[in-house]
Write an enzyme that holds these catalytic residues in place. Structure first.
Site, short mmCIF file in Angstrom:
data_model
loop_
_atom_site.label_atom_id
_atom_site.label_comp_id
_atom_site.label_asym_id
_atom_site.label_seq_id
_atom_site.Cartn_x
_atom_site.Cartn_y
_atom_site.Cartn_z
N TYR A 108 36.98 39.96 42.18
CA TYR A 108 38.16 40.07 43.05
C TYR A 108 39.10 38.88 42.78
CZ TYR A 108 41.22 39.81 47.10
OH TYR A 108 42.33 39.74 47.90
N GLU A 196 47.26 41.35 44.42
CA GLU A 196 45.81 41.52 44.49
C GLU A 196 45.31 42.38 43.34
OE1 GLU A 196 43.24 42.27 48.35
OE2 GLU A 196 43.96 44.18 47.59
#
Length: 385
Positions: A108, A196
């Site tokens: 992530y 993101e």
């Protein structure tokens, strides 16, 4: 402003973040053609402004172009419901067709503004592929953070520190660090409020890719990015919110039945709070701003009562730059023009407040005037019931 995954990936690619080969398609024929061009198995990803698409059937793998076409027939035009769309879901108008990668690890990466530090912060975690909120709640120690200096960007040592911290093998450290640096450059370059990559993947042959991407753009900086304004997809936004933006109004639809019109975001939040305290639920957040004119007030009121869920309207105004007589004039004109049937509660204080109240009284319309926020909220909630 939200943009689609394929648009976010295009921005990241411009700044050096590796992305899978893929094309966006709007028709079944275009999906099949893209699958043939890419070759091999492909993944079809519905393009909507919401997460959780896979669980709702919005992400599917096709082994052949013919299978991709069959999946596209079902996916294009479907109402995709996820935990972020609500029960009403979103209609799928476009599909991203991408190559299938040999994934070894899912990580992530994400950048947001740390308001306490006054700097963007890059968050990295070895626990990719799941909602970062879940990781933060269950295993906060798995989230690594590095603040970004706007003037110099993410330093190479910071990127390497994060790469090592996620336990990446030595051959992947360099490519992963380069991707993080590129992500930080993209975030700053487009004035994003969120950038993101989830998941950020490592393949079996040691390459790294942004397998999924999400970018939210700061509305207040869009005047510097006329080209990015073209990425806005009005079909993904609430029609009333789109209509409000045309008149410079801040409107967000909620699920209650008490419509709120206020001037100032702080007063709007306080008004919604006191409606809840009085046992009701606000139907919206509508801020007409400090300098609204009669025309804006009329349009704000029209948008407010266009929501079929609104059973009562609470107008809560502090007359500073926006004088109370201007507000009252706009509300009276709008109420007459629209032949409003729902009860209207008005609470005003500030400049020309007595003149504003007189305009309401002389209108001959059935306004309920309150003198305190508590009184106004209680009356609006009671009338809405």
């Amino acid at each position: 402003m939200k943009i689609h995954e394929y648009q976010a990936k295009a921005i990241l690619a411009q700044h050096g973040v590796p992305i899978p080969r893929g094309e966006v398609a709007y028709t079944v024929e275009a999906v099949e053609a893209a699958a043939r061009k890419i070759g091999g198995p492909v993944v079809l990803k519905a393009q909507i402004h919401a997460g959780g698409r896979g669980k709702g059937g919005g992400v599917r793998v096709a082994k052949t172009p013919e299978e991709a076409a069959e999946i596209a027939k079902a996916m294009l035009g479907m109402r995709l419901v996820t935990h972020q769309t609500g029960p009403e879901g979103r209609i799928v108008h476009r599909v991203l067709v991408e190559e299938v990668l040999p994934i070894e690890r899912e990580l992530y990466l994400g950048i947001v503004l740390d308001r306490a530090a006054g700097m963007p912060v890059l968050m990295a975690s070895a626990a990719g592929g799941v909602e970062i909120e879940e990781v933060a709640a269950r295993n906060p120690e798995l989230i690594l953070k590095e603040h970004i200096d706007i003037g110099t960007g993410l330093a190479p040592f910071q990127a390497r520190k994060l790469a090592y911290g996620m336990g990446l093998p030595q051959p992947v450290i360099g490519p992963a660090a380069a991707a993080m640096t590129a992500l930080a450059k993209a975030y700053v370059a487009v004035d994003a409020s969120l950038a993101e990559i989830n998941p950020f993947v490592v393949t079996t042959d040691g390459r790294v890719y942004a397998l999924d991407a999400k970018i939210n753009l700061d509305d207040n900086a869009l005047y510097r990015h006329k080209d990015l304004m073209e990425l806005r997809d009005l079909a993904e936004e609430d029609p009333l919110e789109v209509e409000a933006s045309r008149f410079g109004l801040s409107y967000i639809k909620l699920d209650g039945n008490v419509g709120c019109m206020v001037n100032g975001a702080g007063l709007a939040m306080a008004t919604m709070d006191i409606i809840k305290h009085a046992g009701g639920n606000p139907a919206n957040f509508l801020d007409v701003g400090g300098g609204a004119n009669v025309e804006q007030i009329r349009n704000a009121f029209r948008i407010l009562v266009s929501d079929k869920n609104v059973r009562a309207v609470l107008i809560n105004i502090f007359g500073g730059i926006l004088r109370c007589d201007v507000l009252a004039t706009g509300v009276v004109e709008a109420a007459r023009e629209l032949e409003v049937k729902v009860p209207i509660v008005v609470r005003m204080e500030g400049t020309n407040v007595e003149l504003g109240r007189q305009i309401l009284r002389d209108s001959g319309l059935n306004f309920t005037v309150a003198h305190t926020m508590k009184e106004a909220a209680e009356k609006a909630v009671r009338l809405a019931q």
